[in-house]
Design a protein around this motif. Structure first.
Motif, PDB file in Angstrom:
ATOM      1  N   SER A 128     -44.453 -20.185   5.794  1.00  0.00           N
ATOM      2  CA  SER A 128     -43.870 -21.143   6.573  1.00  0.00           C
ATOM      3  C   SER A 128     -44.362 -22.622   6.220  1.00  0.00           C
ATOM      4  CB  SER A 128     -43.912 -20.546   8.225  1.00  0.00           C
ATOM      5  OG  SER A 128     -42.985 -21.383   8.638  1.00  0.00           O
ATOM      6  N   LYS A 152     -41.134 -17.170   3.186  1.00  0.00           N
ATOM      7  CA  LYS A 152     -40.219 -18.006   4.395  1.00  0.00           C
ATOM      8  C   LYS A 152     -41.033 -19.351   4.000  1.00  0.00           C
ATOM      9  CE  LYS A 152     -43.413 -16.621   7.606  1.00  0.00           C
ATOM     10  NZ  LYS A 152     -43.524 -16.217   8.820  1.00  0.00           N
ATOM     11  N   ALA A 203     -37.892 -15.181   0.435  1.00  0.00           N
ATOM     12  CA  ALA A 203     -37.289 -15.888   1.550  1.00  0.00           C
ATOM     13  C   ALA A 203     -36.019 -15.086   1.822  1.00  0.00           C
ATOM     14  CB  ALA A 203     -36.710 -17.235   1.203  1.00  0.00           C
ATOM     15  N   SER A 204     -35.458 -15.353   3.108  1.00  0.00           N
ATOM     16  CA  SER A 204     -34.299 -14.681   3.515  1.00  0.00           C
ATOM     17  C   SER A 204     -33.115 -15.659   4.044  1.00  0.00           C
ATOM     18  CB  SER A 204     -34.753 -14.147   4.839  1.00  0.00           C
ATOM     19  OG  SER A 204     -33.454 -13.364   5.545  1.00  0.00           O
ATOM     20  N   ASP A 207     -32.892 -16.570   7.649  1.00  0.00           N
ATOM     21  CA  ASP A 207     -33.783 -17.030   8.453  1.00  0.00           C
ATOM     22  C   ASP A 207     -33.153 -18.172   9.214  1.00  0.00           C
ATOM     23  OD1 ASP A 207     -36.143 -18.595   9.171  1.00  0.00           O
ATOM     24  OD2 ASP A 207     -37.219 -18.406   7.590  1.00  0.00           O
ATOM     25  N   TYR A 212     -32.476 -21.228   4.423  1.00  0.00           N
ATOM     26  CA  TYR A 212     -32.735 -20.795   3.083  1.00  0.00           C
ATOM     27  C   TYR A 212     -32.290 -21.868   1.790  1.00  0.00           C
ATOM     28  CZ  TYR A 212     -31.742 -17.632  -0.989  1.00  0.00           C
ATOM     29  OH  TYR A 212     -31.694 -16.957  -2.167  1.00  0.00           O
ATOM     30  N   SER A 216     -36.135 -22.700   0.288  1.00  0.00           N
ATOM     31  CA  SER A 216     -36.523 -22.042  -1.191  1.00  0.00           C
ATOM     32  C   SER A 216     -35.353 -21.964  -2.184  1.00  0.00           C
ATOM     33  CB  SER A 216     -36.606 -20.412  -0.737  1.00  0.00           C
ATOM     34  OG  SER A 216     -37.792 -20.023   0.205  1.00  0.00           O
ATOM     35  N   HIS A 239     -36.732 -15.176  10.418  1.00  0.00           N
ATOM     36  CA  HIS A 239     -38.251 -15.629  10.114  1.00  0.00           C
ATOM     37  C   HIS A 239     -39.323 -14.664  10.531  1.00  0.00           C
ATOM     38  CE1 HIS A 239     -40.249 -19.159   8.835  1.00  0.00           C
ATOM     39  NE2 HIS A 239     -41.385 -18.964  10.162  1.00  0.00           N
ATOM     40  N   HIS A 244     -40.446  -9.759   4.590  1.00  0.00           N
ATOM     41  CA  HIS A 244     -41.151 -10.782   3.793  1.00  0.00           C
ATOM     42  C   HIS A 244     -42.392 -10.323   3.400  1.00  0.00           C
ATOM     43  CE1 HIS A 244     -38.516 -13.318   6.271  1.00  0.00           C
ATOM     44  NE2 HIS A 244     -38.464 -14.155   5.311  1.00  0.00           N
TER      45      HIS A 244
END
Length: 259
Positions: A128, A152, A203-204, A207, A212, A216, A239, A244
């Motif tokens: 993060s 993330k 990463a998602s 999130d 995203y 990322s 998140h 992750h």
């Protein structure tokens, strides 16, 4: 129990202890342990593997609201330690958002972790906000590890509006002034690509806090354009979702990247 049997039991125990000591000494291994300290007012720690010849030192950078203990006692980072890595962390002035103080903290931790662990720093791991902290250390410090791994990762401070308190913390981290453009990793992609570091992003698209597409996805596209060695692993979940934190992916990347 007779005196004879008590004596036999004591002898067996002594021999067992001697066997453990002799075996440990012969192999050069040592029991796993932690070392804690304070550097320039910041609490720091290292988790040491059960070997006197570690594969390398990994520095973990915590996210906003976390501290130097975050993830350090969990299975994810411990998988790296059990595989023979030293894992180090610091407070990094807490909500630092990659400011110059956090870069100074990184260099202090670098020296201390190498001294404690007996290996070389080869990997940064950012979570993060720790994405910004670690990537800024790559750009602005005079030493750089060959490998970087982010989960993330927040890399564009202009898009942190959904993170509770982030705008205030970012302003405080930079003395109430706008953060410099070269301290916003997505805007410093060219400089990051020039470091020669190998990057791995996790990463998602779901999130809700670190978007995203503007974090990322955006920085991976720019790093690729500038010729960096970079990969992106997409996961499902919000998140800090458990998806992750793949110990297999982290350990595999660390070993393949660091050789």
């Amino acid at each position: 129990m007779s005196a004879k049997r008590v004596g036999q039991a004591l002898l067996t125990t002594v021999l067992a202890v001697l066997l453990v000591v002799l075996t440990t000494g012969a192999s050069g291994e040592r029991p796993a342990e932690q070392v804690r300290g304070v550097l320039d007012g910041q609490r720091v720690r290292v988790n040491l593997p059960a070997t006197s010849d570690p594969k390398g030192v990994a520095i973990f950078f915590h996210g906003q609201g976390s501290n130097y203990n975050h993830k350090m006692d969990g299975t994810w980072l411990d998988a790296l330690r059990r595989d023979g890595w030293v894992v180090a962390s610091s407070m990094f002035h807490r909500e630092n958002w990659g400011n110059p103080l956090s870069t100074q903290d990184t260099m202090a931790l670098w020296d201390w972790a190498e001294e404690q662990g007996g290996g070389e720093v080869k990997l940064y791991i950012g979570a993060s906000m720790g994405g910004t902290t670690s990537l800024n250390a790559l750009v602005h410090a005079d030493r750089r590890p060959p490998c970087w791994y982010g989960v993330k990762p927040a890399v564009d401070m202009s898009t942190m509006g959904n993170v509770p308190g982030a705008r205030r913390f970012i302003s405080q981290a930079y003395g109430g002034q706008p953060y410099p453009r070269d301290r916003n990793p997505v805007d410093a992609a060219f400089k990051l690509a020039q470091t020669g570091t190998t990057f791995r992003f996790v990463a998602s698209p779901r999130d809700p806090f670190v978007p995203y597409d503007t974090n990322s996805e955006a920085i991976v596209d720019r790093l690729t354009e500038f010729g960096a060695d970079v990969t992106l692993r997409t996961v499902d979940g919000p998140h800090d979702d458990p998806s992750h934190y793949s110990a297999h992916d982290l350990v595999t990347f660390a070993n393949e990247c660091a050789g």
